[in-house]
Design an enzyme around this catalytic site. Sequence first.
Site, PDB file in Angstrom:
ATOM      1  N   GLY A 530       0.841  -1.200   0.000  1.00  0.00           N
ATOM      2  CA  GLY A 530       0.000   0.000   0.000  1.00  0.00           C
ATOM      3  C   GLY A 530       0.868   1.238   0.000  1.00  0.00           C
ATOM      4  O   GLY A 530       1.992   1.225   0.508  1.00  0.00           O
ATOM      5  N   GLY A 535       3.340   7.508   3.663  1.00  0.00           N
ATOM      6  CA  GLY A 535       4.457   6.617   3.380  1.00  0.00           C
ATOM      7  C   GLY A 535       3.922   5.298   2.847  1.00  0.00           C
ATOM      8  O   GLY A 535       2.803   5.240   2.339  1.00  0.00           O
ATOM      9  N   VAL A 537       3.133   0.973   2.986  1.00  0.00           N
ATOM     10  CA  VAL A 537       2.800  -0.171   3.827  1.00  0.00           C
ATOM     11  C   VAL A 537       3.503  -1.390   3.238  1.00  0.00           C
ATOM     12  O   VAL A 537       3.393  -1.649   2.043  1.00  0.00           O
ATOM     13  CB  VAL A 537       1.282  -0.446   3.847  1.00  0.00           C
ATOM     14  CG1 VAL A 537       0.970  -1.545   4.866  1.00  0.00           C
ATOM     15  CG2 VAL A 537       0.497   0.803   4.151  1.00  0.00           C
ATOM     16  N   ASP A 646     -15.244   7.545   9.050  1.00  0.00           N
ATOM     17  CA  ASP A 646     -15.009   7.144   7.669  1.00  0.00           C
ATOM     18  C   ASP A 646     -15.407   5.689   7.465  1.00  0.00           C
ATOM     19  O   ASP A 646     -14.623   4.869   7.009  1.00  0.00           O
ATOM     20  CB  ASP A 646     -13.537   7.385   7.305  1.00  0.00           C
ATOM     21  CG  ASP A 646     -13.330   7.498   5.791  1.00  0.00           C
ATOM     22  OD1 ASP A 646     -14.341   7.684   5.065  1.00  0.00           O
ATOM     23  OD2 ASP A 646     -12.182   7.387   5.330  1.00  0.00           O
TER      24      ASP A 646
END
Length: 863
Positions: A530, A535, A537, A646
């Site tokens: 990801g 940054g 993953v 969310d």
Amino acid sequence: MMMDNNIKKPVIIHTLHSSSLISPFPSSSMASFIPFLFSLILIFTISISAAPISFNPKDSFYIACGSNQKITTPDGKTYQSDQDAHGFLAAEDKYLVSDPNANGPSRIYNSARVFLKDATYTFTLQDSGWHWVRLHFLPIKTDIFKLETANFNVFTDEATLLHSFSANNLTKKEYLIHVKSQRFNIKFEPQKNSAAFINALEVSTAPEKLIGETGQKLYPVGQFDGLNQKSFQTVYRINVGGDLITSENDTLGRMWVPDEEYLKTKNMAKNMNVQTNVIKYPELVPSYMAPQKVYATAAEMADSNTIQQIFNITWEFGVEKSYPYFVRLHFCDIVSKALNELYFNVYINGKSAISGFDLSSITGNLATPNYQDIVVDSSLIDQDKIVVQIGPAQVESGPKNAILNGVEVFKMNNIVGSLDGEFGPDGKAIPQEGHKKMVAAVGFAMMFGAFVGLGAMVVKWHKRPQDWQRRNSFSSWLLPLHVGDSAIFGKSNYGSHRSSVFSTGGFGRRFTFEEIKECTKNFEASGIIGVGGFGNVYIGTLDGTQVAVKRGNPQSEQGINEFMTEIQMLSKLRHKHLVSLIGYCDENNEMILVYEFMSNGPLRDHLYGKNMAPLSWKQRLEISIGAARGLHYLHTGSAQGIIHRDVKTTNILLDDNFIAKMADFGLSKDGPGQQADHVSTAVKGSFGYLDPEYFRKQQLTDKSDVYSFGVVLLEVLCARPAINPALTREQVNLAEFAMNWKRKGMLDKIIDPVLVGSINPESMKKFAEAAEKCLAEYGSDRPTMGDVLWNLEYALQLQEASVQGKTKDISTPGTNSTATSPTAAVESAPQPRPNAIIPEQTQGLDDKSGTALLAQFSNLSGR
Ligand SMILES: *[C@@H]1O[C@H](CO)[C@@H](O)[C@H](O)[C@H]1NC(C)=O
């Protein structure tokens, strides 16, 4: 109206003898008194601190954007190239252009950065609070781009600075932005088929007291609160009655221009000036407010004191309508011979701003600076101008005069946070019409014109909580911490490793950077699963267990403390339906999080778009129930009443066993429990899932999550996105579309075709009812997550009973913790296909008989 930022540091030492404050005191006889000595020391201190001092900004970034080397301008300021580490530029399509013959005032204008796609400069700040942002544009000649036709937008996270902007000659813009996060972004966004460019930019700290929290409202009279929640653009900065003051001669790098141009009837005013060293700043007016040169010159009434005439001196400043303005007036009585001679009125746009202004009573001395802050509402600007007038107050006797030393006019952001154009930094737009029919055209809502209940709304934008950005800056990539005490891991890979992987501390395990490197094979690029603003993953292996490792962008050196604070907060959340954080690494200022790897990824991927094996209805129910449990826990659990903010199908992750876990509290905020009865904040969250009441009130409650969850339920049922712009107007918005069909009693016509036949109609009915209740217009009409959970469980029992009663569900004999994989569901447990007969005994089920049935089903399903 703005200026080169040349921060000079004039060191002007005031000597003690210049302090007239000392003279009124008796001399020798009192000198032996200790109190007198004490006051003398006090006076000494005051007079020293009142001397002009230079302001040293903690942050100062001067970037010559188009240059590939540093440039030092004649005034001694050094601009770094944006290739240096100072300003971090993220852009996909960027170009350097230069023109050695460009006729800008300094070399920073000989080159420019050109962007064909969105580009963002990110600065890591030492200081939050007020910052100057200065932008320099000169459309230099290049072979490739015609920069004078470039048309673009510029944003910070706080405000829209420029919208559809073009510079066809030298243009400088100056802003004051109250930055809440250590990470400050300036984003350039080219308009369609156009480009953006910038020659130089500056970001530097401004004194926190430069603009305080409150000002005075012009009309109706009252206090204006929250000035430091606003963004400002300098439009005028005037040294009344004086000369140009260049930026080198202002410790804040401001330029002050003479007032002649703006003075209405020139022969009504007369300029007055005194030596600058006569000006003494009182304690309440820091010397950076305006240079001595501003206070040492003024306009006063022509022929004042001779002809007893009463008139006003008038200045006019052209401004753009529909924005509020902040007007700062600088005063310093350099005209009177004695105290208490000067009484005058100040008007702005015909309204009384200050009446019977008595400088003497405020300052207690002559030649003492004072300033007054007045907020002019946009409704008071009907002729594209701000008119400042001064005139003598009606007093019986004595001299008649009025003065003004300086004027600053700042544009303030409009209701959507924009200083230019109708779109705020979040893409939300100004409501189009008058109150009752106001449409909250928010971001894509306007484009798609299809948001449930967006009509007939009044939008009220509340102040952002002080720290909302700081919170977002970190939590956007944090996941809830789970220290691991739950039975859910019984069958997962985790169980046997828990003791070594989890620590007992509240923060999870603290990893060394070496361990993390080893676990991710030194952040091997092929292990990236990801990518985000924070940054990357990476997938990693820890003690034989797969984990996901999120590594904060090394570019952002910001707040390891905040990182820890966030972890601490999230560590309170422990639940089997929340994705768990295993630990973290803060070595070398790294900000790395290690969390549970959810092998089956987001729920959405299993519903549509990825050609994955479809989930059975039972699995969908179990997943919905799991997610609802996670939310219910967030809302009511021991933690603290958290609002997820969310909720969507990409934030519901599935583990090896298809157990649903809520993830990404990126936008989470503490729920009402801690603050008021709601959390007011800027619109965040994902389009298509947003609570309409949230738009109306800008108030977030746990019922906003309930609304979003209603959309999730429909997505689960219909296997289509919450918003699909490719569809017709009626179909774009899933919530609207599905509720229309439900009202017509034909919801079954739009459900996922894969489910047709296998879904028990009563189960579907119960499920759809739950969704409908979640989507109620008003939060107070929506159920709690606890109620939703109950309804979903009921729907599951109806489904199970129908299957057991008729077709036998081979795949699910046990409890919900042993859900089948989709493969198993499809291959070894064929569901009834379309046209299959639905068990008769449940067809006519209504709510009343449901209760009785529920007890019966409870036994069957082993709950
Ligand atoms: C000065 O201006 C104010 C506001 O425009 C007005 O009300 C007032 O009558 C003026 N005074 C004189 C003497 O013209």
